[in-house]
Design a protein around this motif. Sequence first.
Motif, PDB file in Angstrom:
ATOM      1  N   PRO A  69       0.839  -1.208   0.000  1.00 35.44           N
ATOM      2  CA  PRO A  69       0.000   0.000   0.000  1.00 35.44           C
ATOM      3  C   PRO A  69       0.869   1.251   0.000  1.00 35.44           C
ATOM      4  N   VAL A  70       0.586   2.167  -0.927  1.00 36.14           N
ATOM      5  CA  VAL A  70       1.407   3.375  -1.040  1.00 36.14           C
ATOM      6  C   VAL A  70       0.584   4.654  -0.912  1.00 36.14           C
ATOM      7  N   GLY A  71      -0.741   4.567  -1.026  1.00 37.03           N
ATOM      8  CA  GLY A  71      -1.570   5.758  -0.924  1.00 37.03           C
ATOM      9  C   GLY A  71      -3.023   5.393  -0.682  1.00 37.03           C
ATOM     10  N   VAL A  72      -3.765   6.320  -0.079  1.00 30.83           N
ATOM     11  CA  VAL A  72      -5.191   6.122   0.179  1.00 30.83           C
ATOM     12  C   VAL A  72      -5.923   7.441  -0.040  1.00 30.83           C
ATOM     13  N   ALA A  73      -7.189   7.345  -0.358  1.00 32.90           N
ATOM     14  CA  ALA A  73      -8.032   8.532  -0.480  1.00 32.90           C
ATOM     15  C   ALA A  73      -9.441   8.170  -0.065  1.00 32.90           C
ATOM     16  N   ALA A  74     -10.067   9.074   0.698  1.00 35.55           N
ATOM     17  CA  ALA A  74     -11.463   8.917   1.100  1.00 35.55           C
ATOM     18  C   ALA A  74     -12.203  10.195   0.728  1.00 35.55           C
ATOM     19  N   LEU A  75     -13.334  10.040   0.082  1.00 38.31           N
ATOM     20  CA  LEU A  75     -14.152  11.170  -0.338  1.00 38.31           C
ATOM     21  C   LEU A  75     -15.474  11.111   0.407  1.00 38.31           C
ATOM     22  N   ARG A  76     -15.744  12.136   1.214  1.00 34.81           N
ATOM     23  CA  ARG A  76     -17.028  12.249   1.886  1.00 34.81           C
ATOM     24  C   ARG A  76     -17.930  13.118   1.012  1.00 34.81           C
ATOM     25  N   VAL A  77     -19.005  12.523   0.511  1.00 38.28           N
ATOM     26  CA  VAL A  77     -19.935  13.213  -0.377  1.00 38.28           C
ATOM     27  C   VAL A  77     -21.136  13.647   0.456  1.00 38.28           C
ATOM     28  N   PHE A  78     -21.280  14.946   0.669  1.00 35.52           N
ATOM     29  CA  PHE A  78     -22.356  15.457   1.509  1.00 35.52           C
ATOM     30  C   PHE A  78     -23.692  15.369   0.779  1.00 35.52           C
ATOM     31  N   THR A  79     -24.725  15.029   1.513  1.00 40.11           N
ATOM     32  CA  THR A  79     -26.035  14.828   0.899  1.00 40.11           C
ATOM     33  C   THR A  79     -27.141  15.670   1.518  1.00 40.11           C
ATOM     34  N   SER A  80     -26.873  16.347   2.628  1.00 41.93           N
ATOM     35  CA  SER A  80     -27.921  17.138   3.276  1.00 41.93           C
ATOM     36  C   SER A  80     -28.200  18.403   2.484  1.00 41.93           C
ATOM     37  N   PRO A  81     -29.459  18.860   2.456  1.00 43.00           N
ATOM     38  CA  PRO A  81     -29.755  20.152   1.837  1.00 43.00           C
ATOM     39  C   PRO A  81     -28.889  21.246   2.469  1.00 43.00           C
ATOM     40  N   GLY A  82     -28.365  22.116   1.639  1.00 46.40           N
ATOM     41  CA  GLY A  82     -27.458  23.153   2.113  1.00 46.40           C
ATOM     42  C   GLY A  82     -26.000  22.770   1.965  1.00 46.40           C
ATOM     43  N   GLN A  83     -25.720  21.460   1.784  1.00 41.43           N
ATOM     44  CA  GLN A  83     -24.346  21.009   1.571  1.00 41.43           C
ATOM     45  C   GLN A  83     -24.237  20.030   0.409  1.00 41.43           C
ATOM     46  N   ASP A  84     -25.297  19.894  -0.358  1.00 37.55           N
ATOM     47  CA  ASP A  84     -25.295  18.887  -1.420  1.00 37.55           C
ATOM     48  C   ASP A  84     -24.531  19.329  -2.659  1.00 37.55           C
ATOM     49  N   HIS A  85     -23.761  20.407  -2.551  1.00 37.38           N
ATOM     50  CA  HIS A  85     -22.840  20.831  -3.613  1.00 37.38           C
ATOM     51  C   HIS A  85     -21.410  20.406  -3.311  1.00 37.38           C
ATOM     52  N   LEU A  86     -21.190  19.727  -2.187  1.00 40.46           N
ATOM     53  CA  LEU A  86     -19.876  19.665  -1.558  1.00 40.46           C
ATOM     54  C   LEU A  86     -19.397  18.236  -1.350  1.00 40.46           C
ATOM     55  N   ALA A  87     -18.079  18.056  -1.475  1.00 39.98           N
ATOM     56  CA  ALA A  87     -17.416  16.814  -1.080  1.00 39.98           C
ATOM     57  C   ALA A  87     -16.119  17.180  -0.370  1.00 39.98           C
ATOM     58  N   GLU A  88     -15.665  16.279   0.497  1.00 41.51           N
ATOM     59  CA  GLU A  88     -14.458  16.530   1.291  1.00 41.51           C
ATOM     60  C   GLU A  88     -13.489  15.375   1.111  1.00 41.51           C
ATOM     61  N   LEU A  89     -12.228  15.702   0.828  1.00 39.36           N
ATOM     62  CA  LEU A  89     -11.225  14.697   0.491  1.00 39.36           C
ATOM     63  C   LEU A  89     -10.180  14.569   1.586  1.00 39.36           C
ATOM     64  N   GLU A  90      -9.886  13.331   1.957  1.00 41.30           N
ATOM     65  CA  GLU A  90      -8.706  13.004   2.766  1.00 41.30           C
ATOM     66  C   GLU A  90      -7.796  12.148   1.906  1.00 41.30           C
ATOM     67  N   LEU A  91      -6.540  12.570   1.741  1.00 40.36           N
ATOM     68  CA  LEU A  91      -5.615  11.864   0.851  1.00 40.36           C
ATOM     69  C   LEU A  91      -4.260  11.753   1.534  1.00 40.36           C
ATOM     70  N   HIS A  92      -3.714  10.557   1.532  1.00 40.70           N
ATOM     71  CA  HIS A  92      -2.389  10.315   2.116  1.00 40.70           C
ATOM     72  C   HIS A  92      -1.553   9.490   1.143  1.00 40.70           C
TER      73      HIS A  92
END
Length: 333
Positions: A69-92
């Motif tokens: 294993p050399v790298g990982v990424a997690a994408l949190r895709v927001f679904t609530s009204p008011g944030q449904d334009h947004l995603a948050e990335l954690e990358l190592h």
Amino acid sequence: MPTSVQIRPLQHVSAAEALAWHQVVAASTAHDLPGVPTPDPGQIHAQLTGPALGSHRLTWLATGADGTPVGVAALRVFTSPGQDHLAELELHVDPAHRRLGTGSLLLEAAVAACRAENRRSLITTAPADGPGEAFSTRRGFRRAMTLDHLMLRPDELDRADLLLLADAEHPGYRLTGWTGTVPDALADAFAAAKNAMNDMPVGDLDYGSVAWDADRVRAMAEVVAARGDTLLTIAAVHDDGTMAGYTEILLPQGSGPRAQQYDTAVVPEHRGHGLGLWVKAAMVRRLGAEHPGVVEIETDNADDNVHMLAVNHRLGFRSYRRTREFQLDVPTT
């Protein structure tokens, strides 16, 4: 780009995949944030497989030709009204495998997923002035907010001063507290107070807003419990039944020596009475009585949140590192 690196989406994260994920995160954290504790493989497995509030999660694992294993990424895709334009990335990326294109491949996968999910904004966090900041800037992210991380060591506090703050008279208000899910009698009042977080300073970050109700505050506590963490809350309640302010502390699974500050908020019409300092001092006293193994409390504030920074400094928090939030306008094609 390294042709020998394979990027694989993870459908259901196994214990073995969580162990591989931990290997990358531990190496990345030790290099970029020495002294910051890394979750153990069990905690990572719980975080990657447990429910997420108002969002769903996509994950990728990058491995070398030999399967390392050399790298990982997690994408949190927001679904609530008011944030449904947004995603948050954690990358190592493991430091031993950086500058070979692995991070770029993982970012490409995340951006493609954002387009598929119709998300226009992607945010990520990186240590200030570190390799993650340089990587983000090179790939089109703009700096949106700087966070000041602060640490409190309760054993270094003046005990008499802490008790003075925690026991201060606030006519018309009383303190109450709970562990885990808010009591039913306070759920609506707590949800109303939670909405006070929507005016928290966030720099230039397009974070949107969240509408809290009793069901959502219960669901939040259930998410925390499902991954094995403990959530403590202390609130200031007005004589009319309004929840005027609150503070939350997270104890990670296993009750390690460092607690994490979650939200602290005071409802606008109750500001100016010292309630933020009151509830936070009462929480430090509670931790000492109920969880004496906690020797550090970490919090963070936007560097323009001058009021909460002043509260934290008065209580005894001291700055020890900085991170930055970056935002990318996701290209449509």
